[in-house]
Write an enzyme that holds these catalytic residues in place. Structure first.
Site, PDB file in Angstrom:
ATOM      1  N   HIS A 116      59.935  52.331  37.013  1.00 36.39           N
ATOM      2  CA  HIS A 116      59.528  51.913  35.706  1.00 36.39           C
ATOM      3  C   HIS A 116      60.785  50.965  35.211  1.00 36.39           C
ATOM      4  CE1 HIS A 116      56.624  55.183  34.489  1.00 36.39           C
ATOM      5  NE2 HIS A 116      57.361  55.812  35.580  1.00 36.39           N
ATOM      6  N   TYR A 131      66.634  62.342  36.445  1.00 35.36           N
ATOM      7  CA  TYR A 131      67.032  61.450  35.432  1.00 35.36           C
ATOM      8  C   TYR A 131      68.076  61.403  35.275  1.00 35.36           C
ATOM      9  CZ  TYR A 131      61.798  61.047  35.114  1.00 35.36           C
ATOM     10  OH  TYR A 131      60.385  60.513  35.342  1.00 35.36           O
TER      11      TYR A 131
END
Ligand code: HEM
Length: 726
Positions: A112, A399
């Site tokens: 991303h 993350y």
């Protein structure tokens, strides 16, 4: 300067709906949004975005240059020994300037990497305290500031927006009880159902390691090797090929949380939920030829689209909803709800609307805001909890870990874009670039020196986060549950749910992808997998890959199920606000220019971004034929008097044949196209016959009505041939 004015026109017509899960009073969706002047009026303790960010903003207007340490300086010329001599080590101004430049880059997101973001606000439709203790859903009309980042997955930071890919829709709520992130994508499913496979997935999809080809594309051997071996990916591959991979814009895609989460009440009662964001602009997609042209002509297409819309006050909106079901329904839908490669059809569990997000302000600095935001599925608040979904469990680790790498230290939550809008109190200390000055010397719990503070908050005290009871037991095992094993019934459901034209789009997409595969083994393996979904699909894709054999139909997973949600192209858009419209004119015709002026105002009044295209940028013209392309417009109209530049017209002012090429390409990309009066001869010259989405009329009123309907239809797929027999 940011504008945080709220905007309500898109919502004005959306009706309120009753909701069995809502207690308290229902507020009509969007009611009063337009009456608020700014996010500063947000109720509760959350500070507005504008007020929160103001102290961090640097304004360089009408001031002297300084060093980072604040000394006014002249940094235009370095300090040298003699006018032509070497630069001195003493020159702290030179060294700091170069050193800061040398360190400007941080690692891009490992996935991303390419994206765009915007600020917004969420407004709750009601009081949902009977399903969740989450404070941002506790009352009708309650507003919560937000930041949202949209992205592609595979491409690098400088790759093209229109790559065929899954798209991220990551949303952060700065709630009055801390930050809550829904880090979602534009499809309701994921590729894999065990997080341990994520590095394998991404290694297979990223450019191949030897030549770093192809950028931002799955059309290569390693990707299809993975898809045909890790067949959990087939469901997502089908959706991406059916149009979800190439949305018209970030504004025209939905978002999904994908995993099963839990909503928890103050009392600890839980329900399973799947989060969704429904675009109030509607879903729309490019066609593949168009997406490729967009990629070449304007790789910033998506970020420009959303930026322009927000700057123009056409604020995109998404409705937040949940599919709610009881925890004892985990296996009730024919698959396991802990398997994130499956979605629950909305006919089975309808989406309950909870509120609406309005994106209403662009960032001021891409790096500080869009690049530095660190979304995490682990950013949750009281009232929201996790399920045992093994991919969600893995994401809870990944993350935070990757952000430590991206920022080079643990204090990234202190960046303005990451800070919660409520005070933080804990015993976390120090680390690189600590921005706070903790004054409590008792950085431990329990303590007496600080009277036990910060105190522990929990379910009953301090309104704290609490983990709702969930029964877990089992022997240690490195196995996937057999309830995750069916990889083919849902791709079949997706296939069944496409219109014949969309099936052709998916077939054509798979033909494109698989014809880039070099290995015959991989091609054969993939065709074998398609055959488990549908024999006709396998035959049609294989038609272009002559070195493979399609096995006889294997009906093990064939079914006739359908769901209405999947089809993108079958549903007209609810609004044409913010779509792009082209009016093609010629400066050498007074008739053309005066018609262009009148028409452009009339089409602007429909809420469209209108560009008049002509040879030069004389007043009244927005873009030249040398710069314009069919990709710039969702529909276009040719003005009378301009015919000669389309028919046999050549000019050094634009590439050979460009004006007629724009008309032909727009038609070939399935867009509504038209001509006023005598300009219809342009369509004969372009070999475009009258038919759906081709509007030739002497009446402006008729054309306006035609285009309003045609832009809602968005794509006229009947223009494209189907495989014989389908
Ligand atoms: C095992 C599964 C997964 C792993 C290990 C993983 C890991 C990552 C990592 C490391 C990043 C970069 C984050 C950053 O640098 O800030 C990321 C970004 C992202 N992931 Fe995942 N991911 C997984 C699955 C998913 C799923 C299932 C979804 C959607 C539901 C998703 C949506 C996103 C989005 C939207 C971003 C971009 C966030 C942004 O805009 O900053 N990922 N993922």
């Amino acid at each position: 300067m940011r504008s945080f004015l709220y905007f309500s026109t898109l919502l004005g017509t959306v009706a309120a709906a009753g909701c069995p899960y809502m207690s308290g009073q229902l507020r009509a969706r969007g009611e009063d949004l337009g009456k608020r002047q700014s996010a500063a009026s947000i109720e509760g303790t959350t500070i507005s975005t504008q007020d929160f960010l103001a102290p961090f903003e640097l304004n360089d207007t009408n001031v002297y240059m300084t060093t980072d340490s604040g000394t006014p300086i002249d940094d235009a010329v370095s300090l040298k020994a003699g006018i032509r001599g070497p630069t001195l080590l003493e020159d702290f101004i030179f060294r700091q300037k170069l050193q800061r430049f040398d360190h400007e880059r941080i690692p891009e997101r490992v996935v991303h990497a390419r994206g765009a973001g915007a600020y917004g606000v969420f407004e709750s439709y009601g009081n949902f305290s009977n399903i969740t203790a989450a404070s941002f859903l506790s009352e009708a009309g309650k507003q919560t500031p937000m930041f949202t980042r949209m992205s592609t997955v595979i491409g690098e930071r400088g790759s093209t927006d229109s790559a065929r890919d899954v798209h991220g829709l990551a949303t952060r709520f700065y709630t009055d009880e801390g930050n809550f992130d829904i880090v979602g994508i534009n499809v309701p499913i994921f590729f894999i159902n065990d997080a341990i496979l994520f590095p394998d997935l991404i290694h297979a999809l990223k450019p191949q390691p030897n030549d770093q080809i192809p950028q931002a594309a799955t059309a290569h051997d390693t990707a299809y090797d993975f898809f045909s071996q890790e067949t959990s990916a087939l469901n997502l591959v089908m959706m991406v090929m059916a149009g979800y991979g190439i949305p018209r814009s970030y504004r025209h895609m939905d978002g999904w949380g994908v995993h099963t989460y839990r909503l928890v009440t103050n009392e600890g009662a839980t329900k399973f939920v799947k989060w969704s964001w429904k675009s109030l602009q509607g879903k729309a997609s490019f066609l593949w030829e168009e997406a490729q042209a967009v990629g070449g002509k304007n790789s910033d297409f998506h970020r420009q689209d959303i930026w322009n819309a927000i700057e123009a006050g056409i604020y995109p909106q998404w409705e937040l909803g949940v599919q709610i079901f009881d925890e004892d329904q985990q296996l009730a839908f024919g698959f396991d709800v802990l398997d994130d490669t499956k979605f629950i059809p909305e006919e089975v569990v309808p989406v309950t609307p909870l509120g609406v997000m309005t994106l209403n302000a662009n960032p001021q600095n891409y790096f500080a805001e869009t690049e530095q935001i660190g979304f995490q599925p682990g950013h949750v608040v009281r009232g929201i909890d996790f399920s045992d979904d093994p991919v969600l469990q893995g994401r809870l680790y990944s993350y935070l870990d990757t952000q430590l790498n991206r920022y080079g230290g643990p204090n990234f939550e202190q960046a303005p874009i990451n800070r919660p809008r409520v005070p933080i109190h804990n015993n976390n200390r120090d680390g690189k670039a600590q921005a706070y000055i903790p004054t409590n010397i008792a950085a431990y719990s329990p303590n007496t020196l600080n009277f036990g503070s910060p105190m522990e908050a929990n379910q009953t005290t301090g309104n704290g986060f609490f983990t709702a009871p969930r029964y877990v037991s089992g022997e240690l095992t490195r196995e996937l549950s057999p309830t995750f094993a069916d990889h083919w019934s849902q791709p079949r459901l997706v296939w069944n749910s496409l219109s014949p034209a969309e099936q052709q789009i998916a077939v054509n997409a798979l033909r494109f992808e698989t014809s880039h595969i070099v290995s015959t083994t991989i091609k054969q393996n993939f065709i074998n997998q398609l055959n488990l979904i549908d024999n006709g699909l396998a035959l049609r894709v294989a038609q272009v890959l002559v070195d493979v054999t399609v096995p006889p139909p294997d009906t093990t997973y064939y079914n006739d199920n359908t769901t209405a949600y999947i089809s993108i192209f079958s549903n007209p858009l609810p609004t044409i606000q913010g779509l792009n419209f082209g009016i093609l004119a010629s400066i050498y015709s007074n008739q053309s220019m005066s018609q262009a002026a009148t028409l452009s105002q009339q089409f602007r009044d429909l809420g469209l971004f209108v560009s008049v295209v002509a040879e030069t940028l004389v007043p009244g013209v927005n873009v030249t034929y040398s710069a314009a392309d069919a990709i710039d417009f969702d529909g276009l109209l040719v003005t009378p008097g301009s015919e000669s530049i389309f028919i046999n017209g050549t000019s050094p002012l634009y590439p050979l044949g460009r004006p007629i090429q724009i008309v032909q390409n727009a038609y070939d990309y399935g867009k509504p196209v038209g001509a006023l009066g005598s300009a219809s001869t342009v369509f004969q010259a372009a070999n475009i016959l009258e038919g759906p989405g081709v509007y030739l009329s002497n009446s402006t009123t008729t054309l306006l009505a035609d285009f309003e309907a045609g832009l809602k239809t968005f794509k006229f797929l009947e223009r494209f041939p189907l495989d014989p027999g389908y």
